[in-house]
Structures are given as structure tokens and as C-alpha cells.
Design an enzyme around this catalytic site. Structure first.
Site, short mmCIF file in Angstrom:
data_model
loop_
_atom_site.label_atom_id
_atom_site.label_comp_id
_atom_site.label_asym_id
_atom_site.label_seq_id
_atom_site.Cartn_x
_atom_site.Cartn_y
_atom_site.Cartn_z
CE LYS A 63 6.60 42.04 58.15
NZ LYS A 63 7.51 41.49 59.70
CB SER A 281 -1.55 37.83 59.17
OG SER A 281 -1.65 38.31 57.59
#
Lengths: 319, 93
Positions: A63, A281
Site C-alpha cells: 500500500k 492475503s
């Protein structure tokens, strides 16, 4: 003044390069080959799997890339300037990235997140990077944070810059302009298949557009939780979620569903067999890559490992 | 003894769209057994195939996580509110 002017008597310069800040180290992450699991499960099949080690970014996750791009584009557009504060909703990693960037660049960061985000992540945002945390109801998950953030912003729009990571094209553009190029260069143009999990969908949208722009033959796959009720952090089950504005299902080729327990088991295998301690993830991405690998004869598969979050994995469910 | 159970959106398919339902029982185990009678399908979503509560499902009695109490044998009393909260993941409508 050039470095060698500072010390003219030395043959080599004292300082060869000045780094502006840690933000200059976002991107250019290593591409790690996943060799042992592939060999064990696929034998001599002509398949290679590589993972982008995105946890090596400052802020600890993929991110950092979209967060920095959204902030820079916001500043360029005059939306984030003197006296303005950043506000956005997050389930963790984007918040940490915003908080780090705000601390370095000198603006206040407000993060709206569900109460049950693990305490290590909250600590990173608030204690280490000085962000203001606004907590939404845990039972409403990240969609509750999205709604609360929009409400706070709409009550005081002049006070805040809201990047809105779910609907901001700068999110996916960050990946088109950096992640895709890096993958192409690091594989020396050999990449044939690309897979990424979908949360905001920025990684998949941007990287796929970038790779297909270079070579339209590259196949792209979305990794999605198999059920609405799941524990793959950061990922969305699109059919039952608020669909991000930047999500376009025509960009990629196919979707691969992964159950939470499959992702957990793969996280353990990655730790035991590859020495990689990654988040759920990343486990899901690897499961997806192996499912794909069983259906093709040969290829160079690239996946994204978004984060590590060691504490969250080790003590999962206790926070 | 009727207890209120708060149900997250992804589970509301089995509760007919309700975010809160009533259930009867004196422990979490009894409450879930009662809920399964009235809302078939709930159990298979929150329990794994080996009968354990799935790792990412957190159950709270009021503000307390049952993992820090007596897990599924934790006692509930009239007026308690039970919340079923999945670990942080992508949201739902």
C-alpha cells in the site's frame, strides 16, 4: 556544492548520493522465486512462480505505492495543501502508509478503521506514526469504515483531503507505472501470468493494465475469497461488497476463488518450506498460483505478497 | 432465556437479512445450536469441517472475546449481547 568539493583531498567523494527520505525507497521491491513448494507439488513441470516481496516497502506493505501516489497527485491538484488534513478509511495497510507519509511530509492523518484491526497495526499508525484513529463498528467490517469516513468528510469537506482509495484512479496508476514495469524488467520479459488479490483492486487493475500494455499476451487473474464470510485480510468478496469505483472486471482474464483455510495452510507452508513469513492475503495469492499452475503446461507466474504482519499471523484471532 | 445475537452482514443471508436475532441457551454452544435450528446453514459457515470454530471468527459476549473466557462453554445471561465478528477483511454491504 558537489560532494568531492567538500573533501577535495580525497580521491573518492565522501558522499555519493543524498537520499531525501525513506519515501524514496518505496517500490523496487525484490522478486522472490518460490522454488521448494513448486518443485514438491509440480515436479518437473516447466513452471516458475515468483512473488513480489511488497512487505519490504517502507510502511511494510504494497500500500505504500498507491498511498504515495494518491498523496502526490492530491498535492499536485491542490487538494492537499497548507492546513489541510488527510482522512481515509482503511483496514490497515493503507493507513500505516498514509501515517508514515504524513509524518515525513508534515500533514495530519486521520484514519477510519474497524475496531478489530489488530493492535499491532493500530500501534504502527497511532504510536509510531502519530495518526489520529477513528474507530468504526467491528461488525460492519471495512464497509462500515468507508461509510463513517464519508460521513465525517461530508460534514467538513474544507478541512480534509480524502484520497478515497476505493475510487481514486491514482491508486491503480501507481501500479501501472511502477509494479508492472518492475515485474517486466525483473523477469526480463518472461512473465506469462500475473495474479493479485482484490481489495480496492488497485494492484490488479494497475499492474494488469501495465503488463498487458507491454505484452497483451500476459494473462491476469483476480484472487477472491471463496465465501462472503472469510478471513483473508484486505480482500473483498465482490458480489457481496461495496464494489470499488476503480474495479473493472473486464481488465483481467479470470477469477480464482480461495478458501480462508487454504490460505492459512499456505501461509504455514511458505514459512516452513520457503522461509517467508507473510500475511494471509499472500497465502491466498500463492494458493491461487498453484491452482493455476495445475491447469497449464508451462509459464512464468508472478504474484503479489502484500504484507508480512508477523505478529498478526503468529497470534491470529487473538486481537 | 432469550439472548440477542448480532450477526455480521455476510451471515445475514441465513437470518433472513436480520442483523440481530434472538436465541435461547445458557452457553455459547447452546446459543449456536438453537440458532442453527431457526437459521439452518449458520453453523457450517462459522465452524470448520473438523467442528472447531473457524480461526477468523471472533465471538464476543458484550465486550469480552470468548477466547479469553471459557470459549464455547462461556456462560451467558439474560440481557447479554453476543456478537459474531469476522477478522478484518474486505467489507460487505
Amino acid at each position: 556544492m558537489k560532494a568531492n568539493q567538500l573533501a577535495p583531498h580525497l580521491r573518492v567523494p565522501l558522499i555519493t548520493k543524498f537520499e531525501e527520505s525513506v519515501l524514496d525507497h518505496i517500490g523496487n521491491t525484490p522478486l522472490v522465486r518460490i522454488a521448494n513448494i513448486v518443485k514438491k507439488d509440480l515436479g518437473n513441470k516447466e513452471i516458475q512462480i515468483y512473488a513480489k516481496a511488497e512487505w519490504t516497502n517502507p510502511g511494510g506493505s504494497v500500500k505504500a505505492r498507491p498511498a504515495l501516489r494518491m498523496v502526490r497527485d492530491g498535492i499536485a491538484a491542490g487538494k492537499l495543501g497548507r492546513g489541510k488534513e488527510l482522512i481515509d478509511s482503511t483496514s490497515g495497510n493503507t493507513g500505516i502508509a498514509y501515517a508514515l507519509i504524513g509524518k515525513i511530509m508534515g500533514f495530519k492523518v486521520n484514519l477510519v478503521l474497524p475496531t478489530n484491526v489488530c493492535k499491532q497495526r493500530k500501534g504502527m499508525m497511532a504510536s509510531q506514526y502519530s495518526a489520529n484513529l477513528i474507530l468504526s463498528e467491528a461488525i460492519e467490517s471495512s464497509d462500515g469504515a468507508i461509510r463513517l469516513c464519508k460521513k465525517i468528510y461530508s460534514e467538513n469537506p474544507d478541512k480534509y483531503f480524502m484520497p478515497d482509495q476505493y475510487n481514486n484512479p491514482s491508486n491503480w496508476m501507481a501500479h501501472r507505472d511502477t509494479t508492472a514495469k518492475e515485474i517486466w524488467e525483473q523477469t526480463q520479459g518472461r512473465v506469462t501470468h500475473f495474479l493479485a488479490g482484490i481489495g480496492t483492486s488497485g494492484t490488479l487493475m494497475g499492474t494488469t493494465r501495465g503488463l498487458k500494455g507491454i505484452n497483451p499476451g500476459v494473462k491476469a487473474y483476480a484472487i477472491e475469497p471463496a465465501e462472503p464470510l472469510h478471513g483473508i485480510e484486505g480482500l473483498k468478496h465482490m458480489d457481496t461488497s461495496i464494489v470499488p469505483g476503480i474495479y473493472d472486471p473486464t481488465v483481467y482474464d479470470e477469477k480464482i476463488s480461495v478458501k480462508t483455510e487454504e490460505a492459512y495452510r499456505m501461509v504455514s507452508r511458505l514459512e516452513e518450506e520457503e522461509g517467508l513469513l507473510v500475511g494471509t492475503s499472500a497465502g491466498a495469492a500463492m494458493v491461487g498460483a498453484m491452482k493455476l499452475a495445475h491447469t497449464i503446461e508451462k509459464g512464468v507466474i508472478v504474484i503479489i505478497f502484500p504484507d508480512s504482519c508477523e505478529e498478526c499471523v503468529v497470534a491470529h484471532g487473538e486481537f | 432465556m432469550a439472548i440477542t445475537v448480532r450477526v455480521p452482514t455476510p451471515l445475514q443471508k441465513v437470518t433472513g437479512g436480520k442483523g440481530e436475532v434472538s436465541a435461547v441457551g445458557s452457553t455459547i454452544r447452546e446459543i449456536f445450536a438453537d440458532m442453527e435450528k431457526n437459521h439452518p446453514g449458520l453453523k457450517e459457515r462459522i465452524y470448520s469441517e473438523d467442528g472447531e470454530l473457524r480461526r477468523f471468527i471472533n465471538i464476543y459476549i458484550n465486550e469480552e472475546d470468548i477466547r479469553f473466557l471459557e470459549s464455547e462453554d462461556s456462560k451467558v445471561k439474560d440481557g447479554d449481547v453476543i456478537s459474531i465478528i469476522p477478522a478484518i477483511a474486505g467489507g460487505t454491504h
